[in-house]
Design a protein around this motif. Sequence first.
Motif, short mmCIF file in Angstrom:
data_model
loop_
_atom_site.label_atom_id
_atom_site.label_comp_id
_atom_site.label_asym_id
_atom_site.label_seq_id
_atom_site.Cartn_x
_atom_site.Cartn_y
_atom_site.Cartn_z
N ALA A 1 30.03 59.63 42.82
CA ALA A 1 29.93 58.94 41.53
C ALA A 1 29.21 59.79 40.48
CB ALA A 1 29.19 57.62 41.70
N ASP B 1 24.90 56.55 39.11
CA ASP B 1 24.50 55.75 40.28
C ASP B 1 22.99 55.61 40.29
OD1 ASP B 1 23.96 54.67 42.84
OD2 ASP B 1 25.78 55.57 43.65
N PRO C 1 27.69 47.34 39.02
CA PRO C 1 28.83 46.57 38.54
C PRO C 1 29.22 47.03 37.14
CG PRO C 1 27.06 45.14 39.37
CD PRO C 1 26.49 46.51 39.23
N HIS C 2 30.51 47.22 36.91
CA HIS C 2 30.93 47.70 35.60
C HIS C 2 32.38 47.31 35.35
CE1 HIS C 2 33.32 51.07 37.34
NE2 HIS C 2 32.40 51.06 38.28
N LYS C 3 32.75 47.31 34.09
CA LYS C 3 34.13 47.03 33.72
C LYS C 3 35.02 48.12 34.30
CE LYS C 3 37.13 46.22 29.72
NZ LYS C 3 37.21 46.17 28.23
N GLU D 1 35.60 48.24 37.54
CA GLU D 1 35.16 48.51 38.92
C GLU D 1 36.28 48.22 39.92
OE1 GLU D 1 31.40 47.43 41.87
OE2 GLU D 1 31.79 46.20 40.09
N ALA E 1 38.76 51.01 39.85
CA ALA E 1 38.21 52.20 40.49
C ALA E 1 38.22 52.06 42.01
CB ALA E 1 36.78 52.44 40.00
N GLY E 2 37.96 50.84 42.50
CA GLY E 2 38.00 50.60 43.93
C GLY E 2 39.39 50.78 44.49
#
Length: 321
Positions: A263, A266, A296-298, A300, A303-304
């Motif tokens: 990342a 982090d 946590p983010h917009k 996420e 991205a996962g």
Amino acid sequence: MAFAHDFPFDPAYGHDVERLLEVGAPAGPPDFDEFWRGLAGAAAQVDVAAELGPVEGEVGGVRIHSVGFTSLGGVRIGGWLTLPADGVVEHGLVVGHGYGGRGEPDIRLPLDRVAAIFPCLRGMWRRGRVPGIPEVAAEHVLHGIESRETYVHGGCAADVWCAATALTTLIPETAGSLGYLGSSFGGGIGALALPWDRRFAAAHLDVPSFGNHPLRVTLPCVGSGDAVTARHRRHPEVLDVLAYFDAATAASRITMPVQVGAALFDPAVPPPGQFAVYNALGGDKRLHVLPAGHFPHKGEAEAGEALFAAQREFFASVMGE
């Protein structure tokens, strides 16, 4: 990508990708390899007495069993083992967990036709509880840190090796195609364990912890890393022990194919430490850059999904999926 946050420090630590790719790894003590080979040798002699429990459920074509096995020091480890409902197994996977343990197995895995073991490493919730080992991450990370012989992370690495023995014993088809998957705590412990066990063919380490301890203790963070930093402020000599448990140092001894999800932002596992693990890898290495970890983010979820797709592509390319 910049994220709004209220931490009293910069979780990107002033690093961009180019600078992160320059972070190095400590060489380690002269007897680093000797110490770890000795530990792995001792774990290889353990009679794991693996027990596969009854089916606890079936979800999405995957049967879930309880599992138990004995690890180094006579510690009994619990967890789960999942199998395809149709019984067709071509691969095995040892799956690590984050700091805090796990409450259930992950059904969605980046390999098909896979038998996977999900150990709860010693001291960790929910099936790895051990009397005398703290369950809280900020206390667990300090347990036995006074010496390399007693530090809990050595035992946790042994739990990974013994989990592999349990899996290959219970499901012999996994022995020829065994992988490792671990995130955060599980990523760092995986890096420590992998160089010394030739049974593993490939691994994915997601936001791996414990990389470049001398650098880590200079970087503010939250979580278990902050507990280590606080201990270092009071007892600088702790680095003498941590030198034997540096995931970046260990990564330089790994020769199997490894993919790292690292990342750029982090607050719990500083990115320079994550990239130190990737940079040090000695063999076929693949990098998947994440916008953020432990935050946590917009975006996420997207991205996962991208990470999961990268994991599937990686394991398919190196394990013949």
